[in-house]
Motif scaffolding. Sequence first.
Motif, PDB file in Angstrom:
ATOM      1  N   MET A  62       3.421  -5.242   5.132  1.00 33.16           N
ATOM      2  CA  MET A  62       2.320  -4.964   4.198  1.00 33.16           C
ATOM      3  C   MET A  62       1.244  -6.039   4.245  1.00 33.16           C
ATOM      4  SD  MET A  62       4.094  -3.554   0.783  1.00 33.16           S
ATOM      5  CE  MET A  62       5.231  -2.193   0.774  1.00 33.16           C
ATOM      6  N   ILE A  63       1.597  -7.205   4.776  1.00 32.65           N
ATOM      7  CA  ILE A  63       0.637  -8.295   4.936  1.00 32.65           C
ATOM      8  C   ILE A  63       0.064  -8.286   6.358  1.00 32.65           C
ATOM      9  CG2 ILE A  63       0.357 -10.815   4.960  1.00 32.65           C
ATOM     10  CD1 ILE A  63       2.855 -10.809   2.972  1.00 32.65           C
ATOM     11  N   ARG A  64       0.944  -8.201   7.346  1.00 31.05           N
ATOM     12  CA  ARG A  64       0.521  -8.348   8.746  1.00 31.05           C
ATOM     13  C   ARG A  64      -0.405  -7.232   9.228  1.00 31.05           C
ATOM     14  NH1 ARG A  64       6.295 -10.213   9.958  1.00 31.05           N
ATOM     15  NH2 ARG A  64       6.004 -12.477  10.067  1.00 31.05           N
ATOM     16  N   VAL A 109      17.917  -1.586  -2.098  1.00 36.26           N
ATOM     17  CA  VAL A 109      17.975  -1.725  -0.649  1.00 36.26           C
ATOM     18  C   VAL A 109      16.752  -2.549  -0.281  1.00 36.26           C
ATOM     19  CG1 VAL A 109      17.871  -0.538   1.574  1.00 36.26           C
ATOM     20  CG2 VAL A 109      19.111   0.500  -0.327  1.00 36.26           C
ATOM     21  N   PHE A 110      16.938  -3.600   0.527  1.00 36.74           N
ATOM     22  CA  PHE A 110      15.838  -4.503   0.846  1.00 36.74           C
ATOM     23  C   PHE A 110      15.775  -4.787   2.332  1.00 36.74           C
ATOM     24  CE2 PHE A 110      14.470  -8.929   1.566  1.00 36.74           C
ATOM     25  CZ  PHE A 110      13.147  -8.786   1.216  1.00 36.74           C
ATOM     26  N   ARG A 111      14.575  -4.735   2.870  1.00 38.38           N
ATOM     27  CA  ARG A 111      14.290  -5.136   4.248  1.00 38.38           C
ATOM     28  C   ARG A 111      13.126  -6.127   4.193  1.00 38.38           C
ATOM     29  NH1 ARG A 111      14.800   0.109   4.051  1.00 38.38           N
ATOM     30  NH2 ARG A 111      16.429   1.154   5.200  1.00 38.38           N
ATOM     31  N   ALA A 112      13.343  -7.349   4.685  1.00 39.01           N
ATOM     32  CA  ALA A 112      12.293  -8.372   4.646  1.00 39.01           C
ATOM     33  C   ALA A 112      11.052  -7.927   5.415  1.00 39.01           C
ATOM     34  CB  ALA A 112      12.820  -9.691   5.211  1.00 39.01           C
ATOM     35  N   SER A 113      11.254  -7.185   6.488  1.00 36.90           N
ATOM     36  CA  SER A 113      10.131  -6.772   7.327  1.00 36.90           C
ATOM     37  C   SER A 113       9.164  -5.842   6.585  1.00 36.90           C
ATOM     38  CB  SER A 113      10.636  -6.090   8.595  1.00 36.90           C
ATOM     39  OG  SER A 113      11.379  -4.931   8.266  1.00 36.90           O
ATOM     40  N   GLU A 114       9.648  -5.156   5.562  1.00 36.86           N
ATOM     41  CA  GLU A 114       8.805  -4.221   4.813  1.00 36.86           C
ATOM     42  C   GLU A 114       7.634  -4.934   4.135  1.00 36.86           C
ATOM     43  OE1 GLU A 114      10.378  -2.189   1.113  1.00 36.86           O
ATOM     44  OE2 GLU A 114      10.663  -0.619   2.625  1.00 36.86           O
ATOM     45  N   GLY A 115       7.922  -6.006   3.402  1.00 39.85           N
ATOM     46  CA  GLY A 115       6.872  -6.763   2.734  1.00 39.85           C
ATOM     47  C   GLY A 115       5.986  -7.499   3.726  1.00 39.85           C
ATOM     48  N   ARG A 150      -2.214  -1.536   0.065  1.00 38.73           N
ATOM     49  CA  ARG A 150      -0.934  -1.200   0.703  1.00 38.73           C
ATOM     50  C   ARG A 150       0.217  -1.276  -0.294  1.00 38.73           C
ATOM     51  NH1 ARG A 150      -0.290  -1.632   6.398  1.00 38.73           N
ATOM     52  NH2 ARG A 150       1.790  -0.920   5.899  1.00 38.73           N
ATOM     53  N   VAL A 151       0.106  -2.180  -1.260  1.00 37.51           N
ATOM     54  CA  VAL A 151       1.172  -2.430  -2.231  1.00 37.51           C
ATOM     55  C   VAL A 151       1.167  -1.393  -3.354  1.00 37.51           C
ATOM     56  CG1 VAL A 151       1.888  -4.105  -3.982  1.00 37.51           C
ATOM     57  CG2 VAL A 151       1.273  -4.886  -1.716  1.00 37.51           C
ATOM     58  N   ALA A 152       0.030  -0.779  -3.602  1.00 37.71           N
ATOM     59  CA  ALA A 152      -0.096   0.188  -4.699  1.00 37.71           C
ATOM     60  C   ALA A 152       0.964   1.279  -4.583  1.00 37.71           C
ATOM     61  CB  ALA A 152      -1.491   0.809  -4.682  1.00 37.71           C
ATOM     62  N   GLY A 153       1.645   1.532  -5.667  1.00 39.50           N
ATOM     63  CA  GLY A 153       2.671   2.568  -5.705  1.00 39.50           C
ATOM     64  C   GLY A 153       4.026   2.129  -5.181  1.00 39.50           C
ATOM     65  N   THR A 154       4.190   0.836  -4.888  1.00 48.74           N
ATOM     66  CA  THR A 154       5.478   0.300  -4.427  1.00 48.74           C
ATOM     67  C   THR A 154       6.014  -0.647  -5.495  1.00 48.74           C
ATOM     68  OG1 THR A 154       4.656  -1.723  -3.362  1.00 48.74           O
ATOM     69  CG2 THR A 154       4.556   0.323  -2.054  1.00 48.74           C
ATOM     70  N   PRO A 155       7.261  -1.083  -5.372  1.00 47.41           N
ATOM     71  CA  PRO A 155       7.782  -2.050  -6.355  1.00 47.41           C
ATOM     72  C   PRO A 155       7.248  -3.471  -6.153  1.00 47.41           C
ATOM     73  CG  PRO A 155       9.532  -1.346  -4.846  1.00 47.41           C
ATOM     74  CD  PRO A 155       8.317  -0.551  -4.510  1.00 47.41           C
ATOM     75  N   THR A 212      -4.125  -8.031  10.628  1.00 43.17           N
ATOM     76  CA  THR A 212      -4.470  -7.788  12.030  1.00 43.17           C
ATOM     77  C   THR A 212      -5.691  -6.884  12.136  1.00 43.17           C
ATOM     78  OG1 THR A 212      -2.153  -8.064  12.661  1.00 43.17           O
ATOM     79  CG2 THR A 212      -3.586  -6.938  14.235  1.00 43.17           C
ATOM     80  N   THR A 213      -5.723  -5.833  11.335  1.00 44.56           N
ATOM     81  CA  THR A 213      -6.860  -4.906  11.337  1.00 44.56           C
ATOM     82  C   THR A 213      -8.164  -5.624  10.994  1.00 44.56           C
ATOM     83  OG1 THR A 213      -5.406  -3.085  10.706  1.00 44.56           O
ATOM     84  CG2 THR A 213      -7.756  -2.778  10.316  1.00 44.56           C
TER      85      THR A 213
END
Length: 190
Positions: A141-143, A132-138, A16-21, A147-148
């Motif tokens: 990527m974990i939740r 620009v930062f949103r805490a929910s974004e990271g 999920r993190v691949a290609g993100t900062p 869950t899956t």
Amino acid sequence: MTGAAASELRRAVASRVAGTPYELVGTEDGFDLRIRLAEARWYGLLSTAGRKRVVQHRVTLDEARRRYEILDDLYDVRWHVGADVAGGRVPRLVASGEKRRVTGRVVWEHSFEKTIGVGTETRKPEVVVDYVFRASEGQRMIREPATTLGWSERWNTPAKVGLVLGVVGGAGALVTLASILWGLATGRLG
């Protein structure tokens, strides 16, 4: 974190993190999901300044119970050194700094910053901080992968303490409001 289920969760989050900062860093008891929002130095008018802002979502895994805990860690440092010419004819050297660290559960944070200064390497005016930062974004990527894969989230201790204090404070406010209304209605207040 050597078990198959923990490794599977880590791989799912890494994809999920691949290609993100964001970057995924393994730890003894889980992993950290980290993003460096700002790491810059620049020149201003008769001054120099800097900013470092890092956010980490520290994930602790309990593989036997397939439970995980997220502890958000926000680290922010700002500094400024320069000449203050507002105080009279002779400029004086001034310095200021601020360090802030917040840990716990960040339910909602949306922040942004754009700073223009003279770059320390280019020596030209440029945007030196831009995010620009949103805490929910990271956290998402974990939740979502957790869950899956059948993992459930457990609240960390600071979140539990905050919830209890919020409930106690809310109950106290309701008792106070009820007392005031009762006093007004019976004529014992006012």
